[in-house]
Design an enzyme around this catalytic site. Structure first.
Site, PDB file in Angstrom:
ATOM      1  N   ASP A   1      23.604  30.562 -26.434  1.00 27.03           N
ATOM      2  CA  ASP A   1      23.826  30.651 -27.875  1.00 27.03           C
ATOM      3  C   ASP A   1      22.900  31.633 -28.594  1.00 27.03           C
ATOM      4  O   ASP A   1      21.678  31.546 -28.471  1.00 27.03           O
ATOM      5  CB  ASP A   1      23.594  29.287 -28.521  1.00 27.03           C
ATOM      6  CG  ASP A   1      24.519  28.221 -28.005  1.00 27.03           C
ATOM      7  OD1 ASP A   1      25.422  28.544 -27.232  1.00 27.03           O
ATOM      8  OD2 ASP A   1      24.329  27.057 -28.384  1.00 27.03           O
TER       9      ASP A   1
ATOM     10  N   TRP B   1      16.556  24.004 -27.930  1.00 27.23           N
ATOM     11  CA  TRP B   1      17.975  24.264 -28.033  1.00 27.23           C
ATOM     12  C   TRP B   1      18.282  25.005 -29.335  1.00 27.23           C
ATOM     13  O   TRP B   1      17.396  25.548 -29.981  1.00 27.23           O
ATOM     14  CB  TRP B   1      18.749  22.949 -27.916  1.00 27.23           C
ATOM     15  CG  TRP B   1      18.642  22.331 -26.550  1.00 27.23           C
ATOM     16  CD1 TRP B   1      18.686  22.988 -25.354  1.00 27.23           C
ATOM     17  CD2 TRP B   1      18.433  20.948 -26.247  1.00 27.23           C
ATOM     18  NE1 TRP B   1      18.539  22.091 -24.317  1.00 27.23           N
ATOM     19  CE2 TRP B   1      18.383  20.832 -24.831  1.00 27.23           C
ATOM     20  CE3 TRP B   1      18.296  19.796 -27.013  1.00 27.23           C
ATOM     21  CZ2 TRP B   1      18.206  19.602 -24.188  1.00 27.23           C
ATOM     22  CZ3 TRP B   1      18.119  18.580 -26.374  1.00 27.23           C
ATOM     23  CH2 TRP B   1      18.077  18.491 -24.975  1.00 27.23           C
TER      24      TRP B   1
END
Length: 520
Positions: free
Chosen positions: A53, A107
């Site tokens: 991502d 994350w």
């Protein structure tokens, strides 16, 4: 976004298939053919290892700073790496800024420039919120604050989370623990009308909103729920305001979602609406889609420096959790896995039906990196025609017009014998990209081969801008109402282009090929 290979395998595969996916993610396989470089020429790729991502970038010091999830193993635990660009095309890599700490990963999140010093780190400090697992056993997710006072080059983390998981610390049953795990990917936006920060966090069945005066203390507001849970959970949510071409202003909530089960994309969905300081109110609970291919996930948007109210830029991860844990050809040839899409420019336009839609255009600065331009004479094709040109990294722009032909299109990545190719065409009420004939047994993408977007079945003309790189195809249709992004495992010899029609002739006009001849 959470990078837990075991959980991903359970979500998107079962039994032996999931185990095979896991094993491919842990050990690279060697293809049978010669190992020549397959690195993308004009797409952003990591210097090595696994890219996932992108994080919403910030602009500081005259450059755009993009951070992305990075690990030394495919789909493994890792942190944030940092790259910067001055034109949205050529990136300089700066290494890790938020590392794996004692096995605890970082994350997905987002970054902002705190121009008013609301957080107390100094005017212009770069502040990020990112998801980390707090509990090493249950791995429930919470939102942590990082800050930088040197323009986003180095970061310091607060020890305790600033947004606590409302379920994680009391979860005890397997269902509660699973729900607690999905509390991730915070996205921050400044609400100029109310003078406060707004944050949206993705959940398994809804999005949760928070507000804060200072990026430290957050107050939970209302959830945004949507009735069609077949669309899957909200990952990497996006939140921003934008002015449309008619002067109206709108709030937009975006999210990466898996709608494969209901015949819709597994990319970026978005809702037009408004924010009242407590809740997001959608104009229509059925979302629109910013990409119809297989590979534009975890996408982020950020305001254009030149036109921050009316233009935004966007970039997405060119992979898909249906097969992301597998090796790709560049694992063996170049030592990395994953690339981002080209940067695109978004504009908000009122449609004839009264609603507003986001339209996409390739970032204009791509043109500064073109090394040669070839014009192909206009041609009427009834059957097929192979172009007298070959290449691996280029843009093909073309206008198609037809009468009775039922299927018209272009094959890119065509092998010399025509056996391998990826088709881009119009059939009935669909504009499709079919990479099936380019599939490779050692890197299978089937059954996720053909992607299609709706188009007026009565249309008899279409304008296409097709961006081909060594391992990808991105197609922009007409004014950018529709885009399809696909990774494609081309061989080095898949360099041809051909035009095709079925059921009658078609005119191919304005054919222009812009080649990117050197790595960027």
């Amino acid at each position: 976004m959470k990078q837990d290979i075991t959980r991903r395998a359970l979500l998107h595969g079962t039994g032996a298939g999931a185990l095979a996916m896991l094993m491919r993610g842990l050990g690279h396989t060697q293809p049978a053919h010669a190992l020549s470089s397959q690195r993308a020429v004009y797409h952003m790729t990591p210097p090595s290892d696994w890219l996932c991502d992108p994080q919403r970038p910030v602009v500081a010091g005259g450059a755009t700073h993009l951070y992305y999830l990075h690990s030394d193993q495919n789909n493994g635990p890792g942190g944030w790496d940092h790259a910067s660009t001055v034109d949205g095309v050529a990136f300089t890599h700066h290494g890790t800024v938020a590392p794996l700490e004692d096995g605890v990963p970082v994350w997905t999140g987002s970054l902002v420039v705190d121009t008013q010093n609301t957080a107390g780190f100094g005017t212009g400090a770069v502040v990020a919120l990112a998801t980390r697992p707090t509990d090493g056993i249950r791995r429930y997710q919470e939102q942590y604050l990082y800050w930088s006072t040197d323009g986003g080059v180095t970061f310091t983390r607060l020890d305790d989370p600033v947004i606590v998981n409302p379920d994680g610390r009391t979860a005890s049953t397997p269902e509660e623990i699973d729900n607690a795990e999905w509390f991730r990917d915070p996205k921050i936006h400044w609400d100029s009308m109310r003078g406060e920060w707004v944050c949206v966090v993705g959940r398994a069945r809804y999005a949760t909103f928070y507000t804060s005066p200072n990026l430290h203390q957050w107050t939970m507001r209302q959830n945004f729920d949507y009735p069609n849970h077949a669309l899957g959970g909200i990952e990497c949510p996006d939140l921003f305001e934008m002015e449309a071409d008619d002067g109206t202003r709108h709030w937009i909530l975006g999210a990466s979602m898996d709608a494969y089960g209901v015949g819709l994309p597994m990319t970026y969905a978005y809702w037009m609406g408004s924010w009242d300081g407590t809740s997001f109110i959608a104009d229509d609970l059925d979302p629109q889609w910013l990409d119809w291919g297989w590979d534009w996930y975890g996408a982020v948007t950020w305001p254009s420096t030149a036109q921050p109210d009316t233009r935004r830029l966007a970039i997405g991860w060119m992979n898909n959790w249906k097969y992301a844990a597998r090796d790709v050809p560049t694992d063996a040839t170049d030592g990395y896995n994953g690339q981002n899409s080209i940067v695109r420019e978004l504009r908000l336009e009122r449609q004839p039906g009264g609603w507003c839609s986001l339209l996409s255009s390739p970032i204009a600065s791509l043109g500064d990196h073109v090394t040669s331009i070839t014009s192909i004479p206009d041609r009427t094709v009834d059957g097929s025609f192979v172009l007298p040109w070959t290449g691996r990294a280029y843009e093909l722009e073309v206008d198609l017009a037809w009468g009775d032909a039922g299927n018209v299109g272009i094959s890119v990545g065509r092998s010399a014998d025509g056996a391998r190719h990826t088709n881009i065409g119009k059939f009935g009420g669909e504009l499709y990209v079919d990479r099936g004939p380019s599939d490779r047994a050692e890197y299978p993408l089937a059954p996720y081969s053909r992607a299609a977007a709706p188009i007026d079945p009565t249309a008899r003309a279409v304008h296409l801008r097709i961006f081909v790189d060594t391992q990808s195809v991105e197609v922009f249709v007409n004014a950018g109402h529709t885009v399809l992004s696909q990774q494609v495992h081309f061989l080095e010899t898949d360099t041809g282009i051909s035009f095709y029609t079925d059921g009658g002739p078609a005119d191919f006009t304005g054919v222009t090929i812009r080649e990117f001849g050197t790595p960027i």
